[in-house]
Motif scaffolding. Structure first.
Motif, PDB file in Angstrom:
ATOM      1  N   ALA A  12       0.820  -1.212   0.000  1.00  0.00           N
ATOM      2  CA  ALA A  12       0.000   0.000   0.000  1.00  0.00           C
ATOM      3  C   ALA A  12       0.855   1.265   0.000  1.00  0.00           C
ATOM      4  CB  ALA A  12      -0.937   0.012   1.206  1.00  0.00           C
ATOM      5  N   GLY A  13       2.097   1.153   0.460  1.00  0.00           N
ATOM      6  CA  GLY A  13       2.966   2.317   0.462  1.00  0.00           C
ATOM      7  C   GLY A  13       3.222   2.862  -0.927  1.00  0.00           C
ATOM      8  N   ALA A  14       3.161   1.993  -1.957  1.00  0.00           N
ATOM      9  CA  ALA A  14       3.396   2.444  -3.329  1.00  0.00           C
ATOM     10  C   ALA A  14       2.301   3.396  -3.787  1.00  0.00           C
ATOM     11  CB  ALA A  14       3.496   1.248  -4.263  1.00  0.00           C
ATOM     12  N   VAL A  15       1.045   3.078  -3.480  1.00  0.00           N
ATOM     13  CA  VAL A  15      -0.052   3.936  -3.942  1.00  0.00           C
ATOM     14  C   VAL A  15      -0.181   5.186  -3.073  1.00  0.00           C
ATOM     15  CG1 VAL A  15      -1.394   2.203  -5.172  1.00  0.00           C
ATOM     16  CG2 VAL A  15      -1.657   2.406  -2.704  1.00  0.00           C
ATOM     17  N   TRP A  16       0.152   5.082  -1.793  1.00  0.00           N
ATOM     18  CA  TRP A  16       0.130   6.292  -0.967  1.00  0.00           C
ATOM     19  C   TRP A  16       1.262   7.243  -1.350  1.00  0.00           C
ATOM     20  CZ3 TRP A  16      -3.735   8.312   1.301  1.00  0.00           C
ATOM     21  CH2 TRP A  16      -4.750   7.520   1.816  1.00  0.00           C
ATOM     22  N   ALA A  17       2.396   6.701  -1.773  1.00  0.00           N
ATOM     23  CA  ALA A  17       3.475   7.558  -2.285  1.00  0.00           C
ATOM     24  C   ALA A  17       3.013   8.275  -3.553  1.00  0.00           C
ATOM     25  CB  ALA A  17       4.718   6.711  -2.567  1.00  0.00           C
ATOM     26  N   HIS A  18       2.287   7.566  -4.408  1.00  0.00           N
ATOM     27  CA  HIS A  18       1.728   8.164  -5.629  1.00  0.00           C
ATOM     28  C   HIS A  18       0.770   9.305  -5.282  1.00  0.00           C
ATOM     29  CE1 HIS A  18      -0.413   8.307  -9.525  1.00  0.00           C
ATOM     30  NE2 HIS A  18      -1.532   8.174  -8.836  1.00  0.00           N
ATOM     31  N   ALA A  19      -0.119   9.060  -4.304  1.00  0.00           N
ATOM     32  CA  ALA A  19      -1.108  10.076  -3.937  1.00  0.00           C
ATOM     33  C   ALA A  19      -0.442  11.323  -3.356  1.00  0.00           C
ATOM     34  CB  ALA A  19      -2.108   9.490  -2.938  1.00  0.00           C
ATOM     35  N   LEU A  20       0.506  11.134  -2.453  1.00  0.00           N
ATOM     36  CA  LEU A  20       1.180  12.276  -1.840  1.00  0.00           C
ATOM     37  C   LEU A  20       2.037  13.022  -2.854  1.00  0.00           C
ATOM     38  CD1 LEU A  20       2.170  10.651   1.568  1.00  0.00           C
ATOM     39  CD2 LEU A  20       0.465  12.448   1.191  1.00  0.00           C
ATOM     40  N   ARG A  21       2.674  12.295  -3.756  1.00  0.00           N
ATOM     41  CA  ARG A  21       3.509  12.931  -4.778  1.00  0.00           C
ATOM     42  C   ARG A  21       2.698  13.938  -5.597  1.00  0.00           C
ATOM     43  NH1 ARG A  21       5.682   9.678 -10.166  1.00  0.00           N
ATOM     44  NH2 ARG A  21       6.982  11.358 -11.042  1.00  0.00           N
ATOM     45  N   TYR A  22       1.572  13.482  -6.135  1.00  0.00           N
ATOM     46  CA  TYR A  22       0.812  14.361  -7.016  1.00  0.00           C
ATOM     47  C   TYR A  22      -0.042  15.366  -6.251  1.00  0.00           C
ATOM     48  CZ  TYR A  22       2.441  11.866 -11.065  1.00  0.00           C
ATOM     49  OH  TYR A  22       3.254  11.359 -12.049  1.00  0.00           O
ATOM     50  N   GLY A  23      -0.407  15.042  -5.011  1.00  0.00           N
ATOM     51  CA  GLY A  23      -1.083  16.040  -4.202  1.00  0.00           C
ATOM     52  C   GLY A  23      -0.181  17.235  -3.928  1.00  0.00           C
ATOM     53  N   LEU A  24       1.061  16.957  -3.576  1.00  0.00           N
ATOM     54  CA  LEU A  24       2.022  18.043  -3.326  1.00  0.00           C
ATOM     55  C   LEU A  24       2.373  18.776  -4.617  1.00  0.00           C
ATOM     56  CD1 LEU A  24       4.360  16.209  -0.777  1.00  0.00           C
ATOM     57  CD2 LEU A  24       2.773  18.086  -0.289  1.00  0.00           C
ATOM     58  N   LEU A  25       2.455  18.049  -5.742  1.00  0.00           N
ATOM     59  CA  LEU A  25       2.742  18.696  -7.017  1.00  0.00           C
ATOM     60  C   LEU A  25       1.618  19.658  -7.400  1.00  0.00           C
ATOM     61  CD1 LEU A  25       4.511  18.978  -9.548  1.00  0.00           C
ATOM     62  CD2 LEU A  25       3.281  17.016 -10.523  1.00  0.00           C
ATOM     63  N   LEU A  26       0.368  19.238  -7.199  1.00  0.00           N
ATOM     64  CA  LEU A  26      -0.765  20.111  -7.519  1.00  0.00           C
ATOM     65  C   LEU A  26      -0.755  21.352  -6.635  1.00  0.00           C
ATOM     66  CD1 LEU A  26      -3.402  20.711  -8.996  1.00  0.00           C
ATOM     67  CD2 LEU A  26      -4.590  19.288  -7.299  1.00  0.00           C
ATOM     68  N   LEU A  27      -0.482  21.177  -5.352  1.00  0.00           N
ATOM     69  CA  LEU A  27      -0.402  22.340  -4.461  1.00  0.00           C
ATOM     70  C   LEU A  27       0.694  23.295  -4.918  1.00  0.00           C
ATOM     71  CD1 LEU A  27      -0.879  20.693  -0.943  1.00  0.00           C
ATOM     72  CD2 LEU A  27      -2.505  22.142  -2.173  1.00  0.00           C
ATOM     73  N   GLY A  28       1.823  22.737  -5.339  1.00  0.00           N
ATOM     74  CA  GLY A  28       2.901  23.586  -5.841  1.00  0.00           C
ATOM     75  C   GLY A  28       2.500  24.343  -7.097  1.00  0.00           C
ATOM     76  N   CYS A  29       1.805  23.666  -8.026  1.00  0.00           N
ATOM     77  CA  CYS A  29       1.348  24.335  -9.248  1.00  0.00           C
ATOM     78  C   CYS A  29       0.402  25.483  -8.923  1.00  0.00           C
ATOM     79  CB  CYS A  29       0.656  23.326 -10.167  1.00  0.00           C
ATOM     80  SG  CYS A  29       1.764  22.135 -10.949  1.00  0.00           S
ATOM     81  N   VAL A  30      -0.556  25.242  -8.007  1.00  0.00           N
ATOM     82  CA  VAL A  30      -1.511  26.289  -7.630  1.00  0.00           C
ATOM     83  C   VAL A  30      -0.785  27.456  -6.970  1.00  0.00           C
ATOM     84  CG1 VAL A  30      -3.460  26.822  -6.116  1.00  0.00           C
ATOM     85  CG2 VAL A  30      -3.438  24.687  -7.416  1.00  0.00           C
ATOM     86  N   PHE A  31       0.163  27.149  -6.092  1.00  0.00           N
ATOM     87  CA  PHE A  31       0.909  28.207  -5.403  1.00  0.00           C
ATOM     88  C   PHE A  31       1.637  29.104  -6.403  1.00  0.00           C
ATOM     89  CE2 PHE A  31       5.086  29.539  -3.797  1.00  0.00           C
ATOM     90  CZ  PHE A  31       4.689  30.401  -2.777  1.00  0.00           C
ATOM     91  N   PHE A  32       2.371  28.498  -7.337  1.00  0.00           N
ATOM     92  CA  PHE A  32       3.148  29.296  -8.286  1.00  0.00           C
ATOM     93  C   PHE A  32       2.249  30.031  -9.277  1.00  0.00           C
ATOM     94  CE2 PHE A  32       6.650  26.368  -7.051  1.00  0.00           C
ATOM     95  CZ  PHE A  32       7.539  27.339  -6.623  1.00  0.00           C
ATOM     96  N   GLN A  33       1.109  29.447  -9.600  1.00  0.00           N
ATOM     97  CA  GLN A  33       0.176  30.137 -10.484  1.00  0.00           C
ATOM     98  C   GLN A  33      -0.390  31.379  -9.794  1.00  0.00           C
ATOM     99  OE1 GLN A  33      -0.298  29.099 -13.545  1.00  0.00           O
ATOM    100  NE2 GLN A  33      -1.981  30.382 -14.251  1.00  0.00           N
ATOM    101  N   LEU A  34      -0.764  31.235  -8.524  1.00  0.00           N
ATOM    102  CA  LEU A  34      -1.286  32.378  -7.782  1.00  0.00           C
ATOM    103  C   LEU A  34      -0.210  33.443  -7.584  1.00  0.00           C
ATOM    104  CD1 LEU A  34      -3.454  30.557  -5.067  1.00  0.00           C
ATOM    105  CD2 LEU A  34      -4.262  31.828  -7.066  1.00  0.00           C
ATOM    106  N   ARG A  35       1.010  33.006  -7.323  1.00  0.00           N
ATOM    107  CA  ARG A  35       2.099  33.960  -7.149  1.00  0.00           C
ATOM    108  C   ARG A  35       2.360  34.734  -8.450  1.00  0.00           C
ATOM    109  NH1 ARG A  35       8.300  32.432  -5.611  1.00  0.00           N
ATOM    110  NH2 ARG A  35       8.350  32.015  -7.851  1.00  0.00           N
ATOM    111  N   ALA A  36       2.294  34.025  -9.585  1.00  0.00           N
ATOM    112  CA  ALA A  36       2.479  34.692 -10.871  1.00  0.00           C
ATOM    113  C   ALA A  36       1.362  35.694 -11.122  1.00  0.00           C
ATOM    114  CB  ALA A  36       2.532  33.663 -12.003  1.00  0.00           C
ATOM    115  N   GLY A  37       0.128  35.338 -10.708  1.00  0.00           N
ATOM    116  CA  GLY A  37      -0.987  36.264 -10.880  1.00  0.00           C
ATOM    117  C   GLY A  37      -0.825  37.515 -10.036  1.00  0.00           C
ATOM    118  N   ARG A  38      -0.358  37.367  -8.794  1.00  0.00           N
ATOM    119  CA  ARG A  38      -0.143  38.536  -7.944  1.00  0.00           C
ATOM    120  C   ARG A  38       0.969  39.415  -8.508  1.00  0.00           C
ATOM    121  NH1 ARG A  38      -1.006  34.710  -3.702  1.00  0.00           N
ATOM    122  NH2 ARG A  38       1.255  34.412  -3.491  1.00  0.00           N
TER     123      ARG A  38
END
Length: 442
Positions: free
Chosen positions: A402-428
């Motif tokens: 199960a660690g393989a799929v939880w690593a997958h979930a956390l990887r892309y969850g953090l990547l999405l948060l990073g994308c949103v953060f940088f997009q908002l920063r670029a907008g500001r």
């Protein structure tokens, strides 16, 4: 398809409408590809020996390694540069010649690597057949890219149907009731079957007119400018190879060695189900979303409106679709694979959660591709792969498979948060400057 300036300007006011229309147009091709993938997965899971599903996925990963430079690199750039050009014109032929030259070079590199791969359980004859099938597949993909760039979406969809039918038919010929080809033969037949789609690709391309001027030196000698332009997209594909395809293969080999073929097949069933619907989402984004976004590269405000409209449509739509699949998991897993793989049901919640975040992060990252921001694109891939490796190292000992799929979930969850953060920063930053920049991830 966003190939004419006037329709683009009209569609910018309601971006999601054009996205939906284009998505509906591709529905037939997507249905064929999804059905083919389901049938192939079912045949391999039911009639191949234990571990067959993992072996089949490894062959698909090898195919992806050999074609990533072309499909995820050269061809992506080719859509951008061919779209405004007339088929048969000198510039059109120069770009097409550059793509063909880069594809040939990438295939030669891949063939050399495959021949020297010590851990690959295949003879030189099998490796040669694999490379030949991939070469045919790369050629049909290049013709399909020309169709896509010319706005011939129906022909592009017809080609996708042909690829799915030929690959599925090749596997069905060797696996099933009363048929038991050796698994390596079945896997090679799948590769060659998909490659034979180059025949209908030639016919569709000729009918659509993208082969215009074939008798008068259709593919011109590639220019240095064209090679440099497409090479930037090739650099992005190199990032996909090292931080995407190669990582996937390494993880699959790690799980196979750590948990054995039977348990690895359980994880692979969850991953293969994910691959089936990921293929559909990727096809929609690459054939509908990306060409429009690339065409809007010179209109930053319109590009931002289009991206926001697509995100607003995809976020709830994907959540509903994945939720429906999760609810039906007890029926889907035995139906699509084999009853013994029902154990994969315990892995689907984190797998699908990670997939939802992955699809939305793709929308943001496509901005980097549309603007040919190779350095930033590769950096994102590298950070994502490094994060995944660290998560696997921490979660596999603690959670087991199960660690393989939880690593997958956390990887892309953090990547999405990073994308949103940088997009908002670029907008500001744009608001502070009082100007509209390119709207890309900073």
């Amino acid at each position: 398809m966003p190939l004419r300036p006037a329709p683009l300007l009209r569609r910018a006011a309601a971006p999601w409408r054009g996205f939906v229309r284009g998505s509906l147009t591709t529905a037939v091709g997507l249905a064929a590809r999804a059905a083919g993938a389901v049938v192939v997965g079912k045949l391999v899971a039911t009639y191949a020996p234990v571990g067959g599903l993992t072996a089949f996925s490894q062959v698909q990963s090898i195919m992806a390694l050999l074609t990533t430079l072309a499909v995820d690199g050269t061809h992506v750039g080719l859509v951008k540069y061919l779209a405004p050009l007339r088929p048969g014109s000198p510039r059109y032929r120069a770009w097409l010649g550059a793509a063909a030259a880069l594809n040939a070079g990438a295939l030669l590199l891949g063939a050399a690597g495959l021949a020297l791969w010590p851990g690959l359980a295949a003879g030189q004859g099998q490796r040669a057949v694999l490379v030949g099938g991939v070469a045919l597949g790369t050629a049909q993909a290049l013709l399909g890219t020309a169709l896509l760039a010319a706005g011939e979406l129906r022909a592009f969809v017809a080609l996708a149907v042909a690829v799915a039918a030929l690959g599925t038919g090749a596997v069905a010929a060797g696996l099933g009731p009363g048929r038991s080809w050796p698994l390596p033969t079945v896997l090679l037949a799948y590769v060659v079957g998909q490659g034979l789609a180059v025949v209908p690709a030639l016919a569709l391309a000729a009918r659509a007119g993208v082969l215009r001027g074939l008798g008068r030196r259709w593919v011109a000698r590639p220019s240095r400018a064209a090679l440099r332009g497409l090479a930037r997209f090739g650099l992005m594909a190199v990032g996909n190879i090292f931080f995407g395809r190669a990582v996937d293969m390494a993880v699959r080999a790690l799980l196979l060695a750590r948990f054995g073929p039977a348990r690895a097949d359980v994880w692979q069933a969850a991953a293969k189900l994910s691959d089936n619907y990921s293929m559909v989402v990727a096809a929609v984004l690459s054939s509908v979303f990306y060409p429009r976004l690339a065409a809007l590269a010179g209109q930053p405000a319109a590009a931002r409106r289009y991206l926001r409209g697509v995100l607003a449509l995809l976020a709830p739509g994907l959540a509903l679709g994945l939720g429906a699949l999760f609810v039906a998991r007890d029926q889907l897993l035995p139906l699509l694979f084999a009853p013994r793989l029902l154990a994969a049901r315990a892995l689907l919640a984190p797998q699908m959660l990670g997939d939802w975040a992955k699809f939305l992060s793709w929308v943001f990252i496509f901005q980097l591709t549309a603007r040919a921001r190779a350095g930033r694109y590769v950096a994102v891939q590298a950070v994502s792969a490094g994060l995944y490796a660290a998560l696997l190292a921490g979660l596999l000992p603690a959670l087991g498979l199960a660690g393989a799929v939880w690593a997958h979930a956390l990887r892309y969850g953090l990547l999405l948060l990073g994308c949103v953060f940088f997009q908002l920063r670029a907008g500001r930053a744009r608001e502070a400057q009082g100007v509209g920049n390119d709207g890309q991830i900073a």
